[in-house]
Design an enzyme around this catalytic site. Sequence first.
Site, PDB file in Angstrom:
ATOM      1  CG  HIS A  39      -1.989   1.018   1.201  1.00  0.00           C
ATOM      2  ND1 HIS A  39      -3.209   0.830   1.801  1.00  0.00           N
ATOM      3  CD2 HIS A  39      -2.056   2.251   0.640  1.00  0.00           C
ATOM      4  CE1 HIS A  39      -3.971   1.906   1.621  1.00  0.00           C
ATOM      5  NE2 HIS A  39      -3.270   2.789   0.920  1.00  0.00           N
ATOM      6  CG  HIS A  79      -1.139   6.655  -2.035  1.00  0.00           C
ATOM      7  ND1 HIS A  79      -2.343   6.565  -2.706  1.00  0.00           N
ATOM      8  CD2 HIS A  79      -1.356   6.121  -0.802  1.00  0.00           C
ATOM      9  CE1 HIS A  79      -3.248   6.012  -1.909  1.00  0.00           C
ATOM     10  NE2 HIS A  79      -2.674   5.728  -0.750  1.00  0.00           N
ATOM     11  CG  ASN A 118      -5.074   7.594  -4.871  1.00  0.00           C
ATOM     12  OD1 ASN A 118      -4.104   6.897  -5.089  1.00  0.00           O
ATOM     13  ND2 ASN A 118      -5.216   8.290  -3.759  1.00  0.00           N
ATOM     14  CG  ASP A 148      -2.250   4.906   3.411  1.00  0.00           C
ATOM     15  OD1 ASP A 148      -2.147   5.147   2.188  1.00  0.00           O
ATOM     16  OD2 ASP A 148      -3.175   5.362   4.114  1.00  0.00           O
TER      17      ASP A 148
END
Length: 428
Positions: free
Chosen positions: A62, A64, A96, A307
């Site tokens: 996880h 980004h 995203n 994250d």
Amino acid sequence: MKKLLKNGQIVDRQNELIKSDVWIEEGKIKAIGLDFDTSGVAFDEIIDLAGALITPGLVDVHVHFREPGFTYKETIETGSKAAARGGYTTVCTMPNLDPVPDTVERFAEVQEIIERDAVVKVLQYAPITEELRSEVLVDMAGLTKAGAFAFTNDGVGVQTAGTMYLAMKEAAKYNRPIVAHTEDESLLFGGCMHQGKVSEKLGLPGIMSATESSQIARDILLAEETGVHYHVCHVSTKESVRIIRDAKRAGVHVTCEVCPHHLIMSEEDITHDHGNFKMNPPLRGTDDRQALIDGLLDGTIDCIATDHAPHGHDEKDQTMTKAPFGIVGSETAFALMYTEFVEKGIFTLAQVIDWMTVKPAELFNLKAGRITIGGPADLAVFELGTVYAIDDVDFESKSSNTPFIGKEVKGQTLLTLVDGQVAWKQGE
């Protein structure tokens, strides 16, 4: 190309530190231990680890990396370098982005950047729905063929039960997990931190625990109906842990992850209203934090994920009502886990390594997370003895939005190898 790591240590299942060398040849592990014969072998490089810890390259399911669309926050190049600095050799990036990689063509464009710029192994998630809206499903068959290993709308929850049900049915056809950011937007009410005594003290709108746990309960019933592998992102509440524990006991194929910041901090650690304390899900109560620790120990929670969510300095340097959600974590995760839990005797070193390597790889059938003869030389080396302060000046990430800046820790990364090649080395 022959490389020898000398005078290292590895941890076995009994949490015993064992002196070990590692022989790397042509990107693979040729031998491990102290009983192999290297006499007459001409190594291209011999690295003396002076007793440092050798682990499998860490696995993060996880992160980004913000490219395309938000490259002022992070790029695939800088994000992968940050991962390597933290000891990670395999990471899974969320969709995203702008544009969202919701077609085969857009997905392929991200893959091309990964192949060109990444210094670690990067797997790209595909979204569940077009543009991350809770309406039209993506072409899961086409995206699976294009290389999508799992599907997620991370960053937003799938708001419509019917859409999630159809997505689970479709994903099950192709043996792909549905990975869920669980958040019922109708229960948000403008919240920016956990609803509790600290939100009341600071005069900030709170986020109920039920915002997360109610959607997990919905999805677990749908997962039971469809038979899909359902994975819950960044679990943060005691109710979520309870629901997932009960579902596992009932035989539902549900797995989940927890982030270091939710294990280490609670709402009581929020000292003032600042964007670096704002994350989604938010820092919860002390009882929630304990439930997460207990959930790891009893197997309800399967693995640790960061994250890693970089943002620009100006975006985060403001009140929580205005700042975006998210903190960075790739470069600090291992040191924080080692310092806060291994050093304090709450978790063993073997457990932490397992949760950060073997378990996440097993959940998603990734060829990663283990040190095996003939396997890829994806390795991390950590120095466990020296205390140092987390310093954003040293970050490889473009961003430094974390409340852990200045915190003293142990467990510094010395070296990260991907297929036997240096992805990151201290001092270089």
